[in-house]
Design a protein around this motif. Structure first.
Motif, PDB file in Angstrom:
ATOM      1  N   GLN A 192      25.117 -16.557  32.198  1.00 20.62           N
ATOM      2  CA  GLN A 192      26.349 -16.274  31.502  1.00 20.62           C
ATOM      3  C   GLN A 192      26.517 -17.265  30.187  1.00 20.62           C
ATOM      4  OE1 GLN A 192      28.610 -13.675  31.991  1.00 20.62           O
ATOM      5  NE2 GLN A 192      29.602 -14.622  30.057  1.00 20.62           N
ATOM      6  N   LYS A 193      26.152 -18.600  30.229  1.00 20.35           N
ATOM      7  CA  LYS A 193      26.184 -19.632  29.360  1.00 20.35           C
ATOM      8  C   LYS A 193      25.036 -18.807  28.183  1.00 20.35           C
ATOM      9  CE  LYS A 193      27.176 -22.986  32.123  1.00 20.35           C
ATOM     10  NZ  LYS A 193      26.778 -24.446  32.994  1.00 20.35           N
ATOM     11  N   ARG A 194      24.035 -18.501  28.545  1.00 20.90           N
ATOM     12  CA  ARG A 194      23.040 -18.065  27.494  1.00 20.90           C
ATOM     13  C   ARG A 194      23.413 -16.828  26.854  1.00 20.90           C
ATOM     14  NH1 ARG A 194      17.516 -18.886  31.160  1.00 20.90           N
ATOM     15  NH2 ARG A 194      17.809 -21.135  31.559  1.00 20.90           N
ATOM     16  N   ILE A 195      24.388 -15.863  27.391  1.00 21.36           N
ATOM     17  CA  ILE A 195      24.822 -14.621  26.751  1.00 21.36           C
ATOM     18  C   ILE A 195      25.607 -15.081  25.856  1.00 21.36           C
ATOM     19  CG2 ILE A 195      26.080 -12.675  27.222  1.00 21.36           C
ATOM     20  CD1 ILE A 195      24.641 -12.283  29.832  1.00 21.36           C
ATOM     21  N   GLU A 196      26.763 -16.000  26.019  1.00 23.86           N
ATOM     22  CA  GLU A 196      27.701 -16.466  25.152  1.00 23.86           C
ATOM     23  C   GLU A 196      27.037 -17.187  24.006  1.00 23.86           C
ATOM     24  OE1 GLU A 196      30.103 -18.951  27.910  1.00 23.86           O
ATOM     25  OE2 GLU A 196      30.900 -17.233  29.058  1.00 23.86           O
ATOM     26  N   GLN A 197      26.096 -17.939  24.242  1.00 23.80           N
ATOM     27  CA  GLN A 197      25.209 -18.601  23.106  1.00 23.80           C
ATOM     28  C   GLN A 197      24.490 -17.738  22.352  1.00 23.80           C
ATOM     29  OE1 GLN A 197      22.838 -21.337  25.427  1.00 23.80           O
ATOM     30  NE2 GLN A 197      24.494 -22.630  25.579  1.00 23.80           N
ATOM     31  N   LYS A 201      19.420 -12.181  22.073  1.00 17.48           N
ATOM     32  CA  LYS A 201      18.314 -12.816  22.523  1.00 17.48           C
ATOM     33  C   LYS A 201      18.322 -12.354  24.056  1.00 17.48           C
ATOM     34  CE  LYS A 201      15.720 -16.884  23.583  1.00 17.48           C
ATOM     35  NZ  LYS A 201      15.743 -18.354  23.252  1.00 17.48           N
ATOM     36  N   MET A 202      19.465 -12.597  24.709  1.00 15.69           N
ATOM     37  CA  MET A 202      19.648 -12.048  26.165  1.00 15.69           C
ATOM     38  C   MET A 202      19.483 -10.605  26.333  1.00 15.69           C
ATOM     39  SD  MET A 202      19.666 -14.755  28.135  1.00 15.69           S
ATOM     40  CE  MET A 202      18.448 -15.063  27.049  1.00 15.69           C
ATOM     41  N   GLU A 203      19.961  -9.578  25.618  1.00 15.87           N
ATOM     42  CA  GLU A 203      19.584  -8.410  25.647  1.00 15.87           C
ATOM     43  C   GLU A 203      18.431  -8.194  25.740  1.00 15.87           C
ATOM     44  OE1 GLU A 203      21.036  -4.214  23.502  1.00 15.87           O
ATOM     45  OE2 GLU A 203      22.125  -6.137  22.805  1.00 15.87           O
ATOM     46  N   GLN A 204      17.556  -8.682  24.713  1.00 17.67           N
ATOM     47  CA  GLN A 204      16.125  -8.416  24.627  1.00 17.67           C
ATOM     48  C   GLN A 204      15.295  -8.940  25.838  1.00 17.67           C
ATOM     49  OE1 GLN A 204      14.601  -6.689  21.744  1.00 17.67           O
ATOM     50  NE2 GLN A 204      13.050  -6.591  23.088  1.00 17.67           N
ATOM     51  N   PHE A 205      15.844  -9.846  26.296  1.00 16.60           N
ATOM     52  CA  PHE A 205      15.270 -10.612  27.466  1.00 16.60           C
ATOM     53  C   PHE A 205      15.424  -9.509  28.699  1.00 16.60           C
ATOM     54  CE2 PHE A 205      16.032 -12.468  31.587  1.00 16.60           C
ATOM     55  CZ  PHE A 205      15.017 -13.210  31.941  1.00 16.60           C
ATOM     56  N   VAL A 206      16.593  -9.037  28.948  1.00 12.61           N
ATOM     57  CA  VAL A 206      16.713  -7.808  29.865  1.00 12.61           C
ATOM     58  C   VAL A 206      15.865  -6.855  29.696  1.00 12.61           C
ATOM     59  CG1 VAL A 206      18.426  -6.207  30.895  1.00 12.61           C
ATOM     60  CG2 VAL A 206      19.074  -8.843  30.309  1.00 12.61           C
TER      61      VAL A 206
END
Length: 252
Positions: A192-197, A201-206
């Protein structure tokens, strides 16, 4: 499906938030009596408000004496422990060369030695009863690289211990198994913290790393835990099940 967990006495370490709190809630829904352990007083108080039936125990599982006190308190509150969930854990350090030996030792104390010790404390009474279940919450990164080296090493040790201890105590009617979550999203977690930051990037990670196309949920982990703890999983012994939406690269 009735998992026949009504009245079972459950102890969940690291149970004040995230996956641990979700596991506690799942056992409560099944009619079990549940105690949770954590060192954060504020999070424990919040969990107690959200789950009014739960018993809370404040302790630092890095400490051997605190672990002994936890078992004694759980027996006092619940009357004994039928099911132990070793969920306490955390990640520290960075690369191996940039991480101190103290950080490696701390990671083993929290993620691994606490689980070994709590299991050793609970097993004698389970042996006398002729039944019991221990569930160790590890990680897919205990099987392959991906997390921090301190965390990977400790969770790999936990997965190995799960199998060796399971083979040792199944003759006494005690089943030991594990759950290895992948990337699980919850309000107090690192994802959750990484999504907020950095949401992009997190969308690409998924997209790149999780075949199911999304993060997992706490409920998807806790549902597997309550099943493994139940007699519906009576022939599951020494297994650590991935709960990861296909994220793990391993084929076992």
């Amino acid at each position: 499906m009735d998992l026949q967990l009504k009245g079972k006495r459950v102890l969940v370490t690291g149970g004040s938030k995230g996956i641990g709190k979700g596991i506690a809630a799942a056992f409560l829904r099944e009619g079990a009596s549940v105690a949770i352990v954590a060192r954060g007083e504020e999070a424990l108080a919040t969990a107690g408000e959200e789950l009014p039936e739960v018993h809370t125990i404040s302790a630092d599982l890095m400490s051997a004496s605190d672990r002994e006190g936890v078992y004694e308190k759980a027996c006092e509150l619940l009357g004994g422990v039928d099911i132990l969930v070793n969920n306490a854990g955390g990640s520290n350090g960075s690369t191996t060369m940039d991480t101190s030996m103290t950080d490696f030792e701390d990671a083993m104390q929290l993620n691994y030695f606490s689980a070994v010790h709590m299991s050793k404390l609970c097993i004698p009474a389970m042996q006398k009863a002729g039944s019991g279940s221990i569930i160790n919450i590890s990680s897919v990164f205990g099987r392959e690289s991906g997390g921090k080296p301190t965390y990977n090493s400790a969770k790999a040790a936990m997965i190995s211990m799960t199998k060796s201890l399971a083979d040792e105590v199944i003759k006494d009617g005690i089943r030991v198994n594990g759950v290895a979550p992948g990337s699980i999203l919850h309000p107090t977690g690192n994802w959750q913290k990484r999504i907020e930051q950095d949401p992009e990037k997190m969308e690409q990670f998924v997209q790149d790393q999780i075949p199911a196309g999304r993060f997992g949920t706490v409920e998807e982990v806790s549902n597997v835990v309550v099943f493994l703890a139940s007699e519906k999983a009576s022939w599951v012994v020494g297994a650590t099940l991935n709960v990861d939406g296909g994220q793990s690269k391993s084929n076992f």
